[in-house]
Design a protein around this motif. Structure first.
Motif, short mmCIF file in Angstrom:
data_model
loop_
_atom_site.label_atom_id
_atom_site.label_comp_id
_atom_site.label_asym_id
_atom_site.label_seq_id
_atom_site.Cartn_x
_atom_site.Cartn_y
_atom_site.Cartn_z
N VAL A 184 18.27 33.23 12.29
CA VAL A 184 18.81 33.24 13.86
C VAL A 184 20.26 33.48 14.00
O VAL A 184 20.94 33.74 14.85
CB VAL A 184 18.28 31.75 14.67
CG1 VAL A 184 19.01 30.67 14.37
CG2 VAL A 184 18.10 32.16 16.09
N VAL A 242 14.92 27.28 26.24
CA VAL A 242 16.19 27.84 25.66
C VAL A 242 17.05 28.83 26.60
O VAL A 242 16.87 29.99 26.62
CB VAL A 242 15.97 28.36 24.38
CG1 VAL A 242 17.32 28.82 23.89
CG2 VAL A 242 14.97 27.82 23.40
N GLY A 275 13.74 35.43 23.84
CA GLY A 275 14.68 36.26 23.37
C GLY A 275 14.23 37.49 23.54
O GLY A 275 13.01 38.03 24.15
N GLY A 320 8.11 32.74 16.08
CA GLY A 320 6.83 31.67 16.35
C GLY A 320 6.33 31.84 17.65
O GLY A 320 5.40 31.12 18.10
N PHE A 363 3.18 33.95 8.26
CA PHE A 363 2.48 34.04 9.42
C PHE A 363 1.55 35.19 9.46
O PHE A 363 1.05 35.82 10.26
CB PHE A 363 3.42 34.40 10.47
CG PHE A 363 4.60 33.33 11.24
CD1 PHE A 363 4.27 32.61 12.25
CD2 PHE A 363 5.55 33.25 10.29
CE1 PHE A 363 5.36 31.60 12.55
CE2 PHE A 363 6.52 32.18 10.50
CZ PHE A 363 6.46 31.47 11.69
C1 HEM Z 1 8.14 27.20 23.63
C2 HEM Z 1 8.55 27.51 22.42
C3 HEM Z 1 9.58 28.37 21.97
C4 HEM Z 1 10.80 29.04 22.49
C5 HEM Z 1 11.00 28.79 24.10
C6 HEM Z 1 11.23 29.67 21.42
C7 HEM Z 1 12.59 30.33 21.85
C8 HEM Z 1 13.28 31.31 20.72
C9 HEM Z 1 14.17 32.17 21.13
C10 HEM Z 1 14.88 32.32 22.64
C11 HEM Z 1 14.72 32.71 20.46
C12 HEM Z 1 15.70 33.82 19.93
C13 HEM Z 1 17.01 33.44 19.48
C14 HEM Z 1 18.26 34.49 19.44
O1 HEM Z 1 17.93 35.65 19.80
O2 HEM Z 1 19.31 33.97 19.13
C15 HEM Z 1 13.82 32.41 18.99
C16 HEM Z 1 14.00 32.72 17.78
C17 HEM Z 1 13.29 32.03 16.81
N1 HEM Z 1 12.14 31.31 16.91
FE1 HEM Z 1 11.42 30.42 18.56
N2 HEM Z 1 10.76 29.55 20.48
C18 HEM Z 1 9.65 28.82 20.51
C19 HEM Z 1 8.91 28.50 19.47
C20 HEM Z 1 9.12 28.80 18.11
C21 HEM Z 1 8.10 28.27 17.09
C22 HEM Z 1 6.63 27.56 17.45
C23 HEM Z 1 8.59 28.89 15.91
C24 HEM Z 1 8.04 28.63 14.41
C25 HEM Z 1 7.07 28.05 13.98
C26 HEM Z 1 9.79 29.38 16.10
C27 HEM Z 1 10.47 30.06 15.27
C28 HEM Z 1 11.48 31.01 15.56
C29 HEM Z 1 12.43 31.46 14.68
C30 HEM Z 1 12.01 31.41 13.19
C31 HEM Z 1 13.42 32.23 15.42
C32 HEM Z 1 14.75 33.34 14.96
C33 HEM Z 1 14.06 34.58 14.56
C34 HEM Z 1 14.94 35.59 14.30
O3 HEM Z 1 16.43 35.26 14.23
O4 HEM Z 1 14.80 36.79 13.70
N3 HEM Z 1 9.91 29.35 17.66
N4 HEM Z 1 12.86 31.35 19.68
#
Ligand code: HEM
Length: 411
Positions: free
Chosen positions: A94, A297, A354, A362, A112
């Protein structure tokens, strides 16, 4: 009229306690009056319109490297205060840009798999039921303490094969790391930095310990899957602790907030709650609307890698830019009557997960968790209502995370 007064720039205090509690009125003002706004006290630009936020999410000139942000958060404090944290986030996808981001994200997907996804469904259902079993006979619960602070961490710990005693530790370390990452406000920054650094060190040690166990005994958990993928691609296994800490952390710090935000939205809109109970097939739309309406977020940070123009404004290379995804989700240019919580709305174009190369890895797991959690909650506790004796306490210590400290309900 006094010229100096007319020339004075209006300050929109986006980090004030009132704005952290309810930012939407300020977002509405900003979108109309200063959609590309330099927030001097925070030293960063803030984008509030859907179109600008979308372009920014897709713009390769906006880097995800947050070193400048971390330094500015520390102010005069020594950067060495967060040396373990910096080391860890060096392998956080991230916080990375291509080509390293592309390579690591591809490897992260090996955790995954389709068969993993199918296993998760039963883990989520069993965990939700066992948490609700514990409170069913009380006739009431705190959605945060009894459900949302436990459900995602238990699920993600099971997916990673992390033992229960380690889960309790990692949730604390993870919260400390996320607090600093999320641009804290109104709290002691030195203490937040210190805690984040200790959390980073301990969390890294935990993953290293589990990795050495898995070297001898490979399983089907996510750490094993990632280790195998790294070995097959002849990549450096030293990247794995950073990757795992990010996935474990992102897997629970966000869902902790989305569950109470969603319950709060439903209980504040009884007609929508009734409609969902009568038509449970609306659950997928309802979950997307919960994320759009009150995103866990609401802000994502980027750094300008070169000079760029957003709207008519020049953003200099090296500037920190906050993308107001929560504001974009309430932009009337994109969503009709955005202030209305409507579970029949098809709002999948929100930025709650995002967009672009960092789109939430995830999201499939999160959507599965939320669907099962809300479906089960409403079936088992159909008379759910706010507890009038215990008002909800919103959580507003961080700019990047939006949730509740506690939310008591009766059923
Ligand atoms: C309601 C639940 C969730 C919300 C609202 C959420 C929200 C987000 C958002 C907004 C980003 C983008 C960040 C960016 O652009 O800087 C992100 C990235 C990410 N999320 Fe989630 N997330 C959630 C659940 C999860 C879950 C359950 C996992 C893993 C088991 C997860 C793993 C990740 C990872 C690894 C990234 C980074 C992806 C990258 O940079 O390529 N998230 N998430």
């Amino acid at each position: 009229m006094n010229m100096s007064l007319t020339q004075q720039k209006q300050v929109y205090d986006i980090l004030s306690p009132e704005a952290l509690l309810n930012p939407y009125p300020l977002y509405n003002q900003l979108r109309l009056q200063e959609p590309v706004y330099f927030y001097e006290p925070g030293g960063f630009w803030f984008l509030s319109r859907y179109q600008d936020v979308e372009s920014a999410l897709l713009d390769p000139r906006l880097s995800s490297d947050k070193a400048v942000l971390y330094k500015s958060q520390l102010g005069n404090l020594d950067i060495n205060l967060i040396k373990n944290y910096i080391q860890l986030t060096n392998n956080w996808i991230v916080d990375l840009d291509p080509p390293k981001h592309t390579r690591m994200r591809k490897l992260a997907f090996s955790g995954f798999t389709v068969s993993a996804l199918e296993n998760w469904r039963s883990i989520i259902q069993e965990t939700t039921d066992s948490l609700l079993d514990k409170v069913q006979h009380f006739g009431g619960m705190d959605i945060v303490a009894d459900l949302s602070s436990q459900l995602p961490s238990i699920i993600i710990a099971k997916i990673f094969g992390v033992a229960e005693e380690d889960r309790l530790n990692f949730t604390e370390w993870g919260t400390d790391i996320a607090t600093f990452w999320g641009s804290p406000s109104g709290i002691d920054i030195e203490e937040a930095a210190r805690k984040a650094d200790i959390g980073a060190m301990c969390f890294t040690e935990l993953i290293k310990r589990i990795m050495s166990e898995r070297r001898l005994n490979r399983g089907t958990d996510m750490i094993s899957l990632l280790m195998t993928a790294y070995e097959e691609n002849e990549m450096d296994l030293d990247e794995i602790p950073g990757l795992c800490v990010l996935i474990l952390n992102a897997g629970h710090v966000t869902t902790i907030d989305l569950i109470p935000n969603g319950v709060n939205a439903l209980l504040n809109h009884p007609s929508q709650l009734l409609q969902l109970k009568e038509k449970p097939e609306l659950i997928n739309f309802a979950i997307e609307e919960m994320i759009r309406f009150d995103a866990p977020v609401p802000v994502l940070f980027r750094t300008a890698a070169s000079d760029l123009i957003i709207g008519n404004t020049l953003i200099k290379a090296g500037s920190v830019v906050a993308l107001g995804t929560g504001s974009a989700n309430h932009d009337p240019e994109k969503f009709e009557s955005p202030e209305v919580f409507d579970i029949t709305r098809n709002s999948t174009e929100h930025f709650g997960f995002g967009k672009g190369i960092h789109f939430c890895l995830g999201a499939v797991l999160a959507r599965m968790e939320l669907t099962i959690c809300f479906d089960t909650l409403l079936k088992r506790m159909p008379n759910i209502s706010f507890d009038p004796d215990r008002p909800a306490v919103p959580k507003r210590k961080s700019f990047s995370f939006n949730g509740f400290e506690s939310l008591d309900v009766k059923f």
